[in-house]
Write an enzyme that holds these catalytic residues in place. Structure first.
Site, PDB file in Angstrom:
ATOM      1  N   ASN A  13      -1.948  10.684  -4.746  1.00 51.80           N
ATOM      2  CA  ASN A  13      -0.770  10.466  -5.619  1.00 51.80           C
ATOM      3  C   ASN A  13      -1.223  10.196  -7.051  1.00 51.80           C
ATOM      4  OD1 ASN A  13       1.997  10.422  -4.215  1.00 51.80           O
ATOM      5  ND2 ASN A  13       0.642   9.426  -2.755  1.00 51.80           N
ATOM      6  N   ILE A  39       3.173  -7.295  -2.822  1.00 49.76           N
ATOM      7  CA  ILE A  39       3.364  -7.716  -4.217  1.00 49.76           C
ATOM      8  C   ILE A  39       4.060  -9.077  -4.218  1.00 49.76           C
ATOM      9  CG2 ILE A  39       4.475  -7.147  -6.412  1.00 49.76           C
ATOM     10  CD1 ILE A  39       2.184  -5.241  -5.594  1.00 49.76           C
ATOM     11  N   ASN A  97       7.316   2.260  -6.692  1.00 51.78           N
ATOM     12  CA  ASN A  97       6.497   2.497  -5.498  1.00 51.78           C
ATOM     13  C   ASN A  97       6.890   3.828  -4.875  1.00 51.78           C
ATOM     14  OD1 ASN A  97       4.716   1.739  -3.262  1.00 51.78           O
ATOM     15  ND2 ASN A  97       6.600   1.471  -2.066  1.00 51.78           N
ATOM     16  N   HIS A 157       7.117   5.738  -1.284  1.00 50.28           N
ATOM     17  CA  HIS A 157       7.095   5.471   0.155  1.00 50.28           C
ATOM     18  C   HIS A 157       7.291   6.796   0.888  1.00 50.28           C
ATOM     19  CE1 HIS A 157       7.399   3.204   3.855  1.00 50.28           C
ATOM     20  NE2 HIS A 157       8.417   3.964   4.172  1.00 50.28           N
TER      21      HIS A 157
END
Ligand code: GRF
Length: 197
Positions: A14, A94, A108, A110
């Protein structure tokens, strides 16, 4: 210019998609300021070094307790004066103080269509194992803001991916990465960067 920090734990595909996006201009107005990992052996750090991006390893193992680790992580983030923190396969929970420090400034990726197959215990291959176990025909990936809780923040973008006959968790993970994760994470960063003064 949007100052971006990327937090990683693993292979960094990513992160690579983000680097490629910035270098190709598909992601506008963005400067990758630092890549931070909890795992000194993460190949994602190698990817950053190959592109001249500063790297930092902040490992929980180096600190007496979680609070000292979180404090060290926050100090590193502060030093780079970031506008956006990107969690790209970052496997550390976090803490609240970090969520509060970066309200609507931390995102984020997912590997499912939230609210399916998300929350505590759903990460990496486990997400795809659960999707195959349930027998869904469509899965995908989600980019969301990070707020308290796991995978609970407002959704920014999603991309659906077909589950194919004979898929294994590995083949499904690869397709979700190629067709969804590596597309929507750069796209969201580009959108936020274009909105950034
Ligand atoms: C990806 O499956 C991502 O969806 C999940 O963790 C994995 C990270 O992969 N959050 P990489 O390190 O970006 O290759």
């Amino acid at each position: 210019m949007l100052r971006v920090g990327v937090l990683v734990s693993g292979g960094g595909t990513n992160l690579q998609a983000i680097i490629d996006g910035v270098e190709s201009g598909r992601i506008a107005n963005t400067s990758l300021e630092v890549v931070i990992s909890n795992n000194a052996g993460a190949y994602a750090l190698e990817r950053a070094k190959q592109h001249g991006i500063p790297v930092q390893c902040v490992s929980p193992k180096e600190y007496a307790d979680r609070d000292q680790f979180y404090e060290a992580l926050m100090d590193v983030l502060e030093a780079y004066k970031l506008d956006l923190v990107v969690l790209a396969g970052y496997l550390v929970i976090i803490p609240e103080q970090m969520v509060r420090r970066y309200p609507r400034k931390m995102i984020n990726i997912h590997p499912s269509l939230i609210p399916a197959f998300c929350g505590k215990g759903y990460y990496g291959l486990k997400v795809h194992e659960a999707a195959l176990e349930r027998g869904v025909k469509i899965t995908g990936a989600t980019v969301h803001y990070v707020e308290e809780g796991t995978d609970t923040g407002p959704i920014l973008m999603q991309q659906a991916v077909e589950v194919l006959e004979g898929d294994t968790p590995e083949t499904l993970q690869r397709r979700v990465m190629e067709q969804a994760e590596w597309v929507i994470l750069p796209a969201v960063i580009d959108r936020l960067a274009r909105e950034h003064p």
